[in-house]
Design an enzyme around this catalytic site. Structure first.
Site, PDB file in Angstrom:
ATOM      1  N   ASP A   1       5.984  -1.934  13.422  1.00 29.17           N
ATOM      2  CA  ASP A   1       5.971  -2.886  12.305  1.00 29.17           C
ATOM      3  C   ASP A   1       7.370  -3.297  11.866  1.00 29.17           C
ATOM      4  O   ASP A   1       8.370  -2.704  12.285  1.00 29.17           O
ATOM      5  CB  ASP A   1       5.207  -2.286  11.114  1.00 29.17           C
ATOM      6  CG  ASP A   1       5.501  -0.801  10.899  1.00 29.17           C
ATOM      7  OD1 ASP A   1       6.583  -0.345  11.319  1.00 29.17           O
ATOM      8  OD2 ASP A   1       4.655  -0.108  10.340  1.00 29.17           O
TER       9      ASP A   1
ATOM     10  N   ASN B   1      -1.181   7.092   1.455  1.00 27.23           N
ATOM     11  CA  ASN B   1      -2.553   6.588   1.283  1.00 27.23           C
ATOM     12  C   ASN B   1      -3.308   6.537   2.620  1.00 27.23           C
ATOM     13  O   ASN B   1      -4.357   5.937   2.714  1.00 27.23           O
ATOM     14  CB  ASN B   1      -2.525   5.194   0.639  1.00 27.23           C
ATOM     15  CG  ASN B   1      -1.780   4.180   1.505  1.00 27.23           C
ATOM     16  OD1 ASN B   1      -1.342   4.511   2.612  1.00 27.23           O
ATOM     17  ND2 ASN B   1      -1.635   2.959   1.028  1.00 27.23           N
TER      18      ASN B   1
ATOM     19  N   HIS C   1      -2.204   5.143   5.487  1.00 25.19           N
ATOM     20  CA  HIS C   1      -1.963   4.017   6.407  1.00 25.19           C
ATOM     21  C   HIS C   1      -1.296   4.502   7.691  1.00 25.19           C
ATOM     22  O   HIS C   1      -0.595   5.523   7.696  1.00 25.19           O
ATOM     23  CB  HIS C   1      -1.166   2.878   5.731  1.00 25.19           C
ATOM     24  CG  HIS C   1       0.256   3.177   5.402  1.00 25.19           C
ATOM     25  ND1 HIS C   1       0.849   2.839   4.211  1.00 25.19           N
ATOM     26  CD2 HIS C   1       1.239   3.774   6.119  1.00 25.19           C
ATOM     27  CE1 HIS C   1       2.110   3.203   4.215  1.00 25.19           C
ATOM     28  NE2 HIS C   1       2.377   3.774   5.360  1.00 25.19           N
TER      29      HIS C   1
ATOM     30  N   GLU D   1      -3.075  -0.934   6.049  1.00 19.39           N
ATOM     31  CA  GLU D   1      -3.306  -0.351   4.728  1.00 19.39           C
ATOM     32  C   GLU D   1      -4.806  -0.157   4.488  1.00 19.39           C
ATOM     33  O   GLU D   1      -5.632  -0.880   5.072  1.00 19.39           O
ATOM     34  CB  GLU D   1      -2.756  -1.300   3.657  1.00 19.39           C
ATOM     35  CG  GLU D   1      -1.237  -1.445   3.662  1.00 19.39           C
ATOM     36  CD  GLU D   1      -0.526  -0.288   2.962  1.00 19.39           C
ATOM     37  OE1 GLU D   1      -1.015   0.857   2.996  1.00 19.39           O
ATOM     38  OE2 GLU D   1       0.543  -0.536   2.382  1.00 19.39           O
TER      39      GLU D   1
END
Ligand code: F6R
Length: 238
Positions: A67, A136, A138, A143
């Site tokens: 990314d 979280n 990801h 996400e």
């Protein structure tokens, strides 16, 4: 999912670097899927050290990163291109023409995502994908959401991710809230995946991964569907 439980961050970094080194030695033209963030920093240091001792040759390696922030210029110190050059590519004998990271400067981010998917297709498969894990859950910047993407896409970073990433930025500096990220489908094309988790901020996400339930609200849980994933973590993250 296999688990390598390590005593501390240094042991995680050694175990991860050894996995990467093994693939580089075994394959004639290895394709590595690479991650950024704080977790793999120690792994890159160890790989650079192995290279320095003449134990590793990166000349045949191709790399694809997961990314990049958007929009961001590759020479911005916060960009993942800068991170990779600084932590690995400028310090080993990899041919930079064979290092791929989504272009955070592209005029059309959707076109850039399509181009990145063509690069991934042309490479065929990734021999080893290195992943960190978000607080979280990801992976890459996929996400938590009601649905996830197979291919490379533009994503809006969640508030929790922007907050977690704020530690890398100085006060007043704008923290990007968008990114271009490889999708879950591309991550799953890897022959082998190592998932690195260190520290108790990752405990909840790791717990969900190991809970046996699959949910797009914790994307890393989907890794349980891949046939060759090794979780390398310390006791704080367990
Ligand atoms: C980075 C990436 C992210 C990070 C994750 C954990 O390329 O894809 O998924 O792996 O945000 O980041 P750290 O390691 O900083 O906790």
């Amino acid at each position: 999912m296999k688990i390598i439980q390590c005593k501390d961050y240094d042991e995680i970094s050694t175990a991860a670097a050894n996995e990467v080194a093994r693939v580089i030695r075994e394959k004639r033209r290895p394709v590595l899927g690479l991650a950024t963030g704080s977790t793999p920093v120690g792994m890159y240091e160890k790989l650079v050290r192995m290279y320095g001792k003449g134990e590793l040759d990166f000349s045949g390696v191709t790399s694809v990163n997961l990314d990049e922030y958007y929009p961001i210029s590759p020479d911005n110190v916060q960009s993942y291109r800068y991170y990779m050059n600084n932590k690995l590519f400028d310090r080993v004998n990899i041919d930079k023409n064979n290092t791929y990271i989504p272009n955070g400067n592209a005029a059309d981010p959707y076109d850039e995502c399509a181009k990145y998917d063509s690069v991934l297709d042309s490479l065929g498969k990734i021999d080893l994908q290195v992943l960190g894990i978000g607080r979280n859950g990801h992976i890459g910047f996929n996400e938590p959401d009601e649905s996830l993407y197979l291919g490379t896409h533009v994503t809006r970073l969640s508030d929790s991710t922007v907050k977690a990433n704020s530690r890398f930025f100085s006060e007043g500096e704008k923290i990007p809230d968008r990114a271009l990220t490889m999708g879950i489908g591309s991550i799953f094309k890897a022959d082998k995946i190592i998932l690195l988790a260190s520290g108790d901020s990752k405990k909840d996400a790791v717990k969900q991964v190991l809970s046996g339930k699959l949910t797009t609200s914790c994307p890393a849980t989907l890794l349980n569907l891949h046939p060759d994933v090794t979780l390398i973590c310390d006791s704080d993250a367990m």
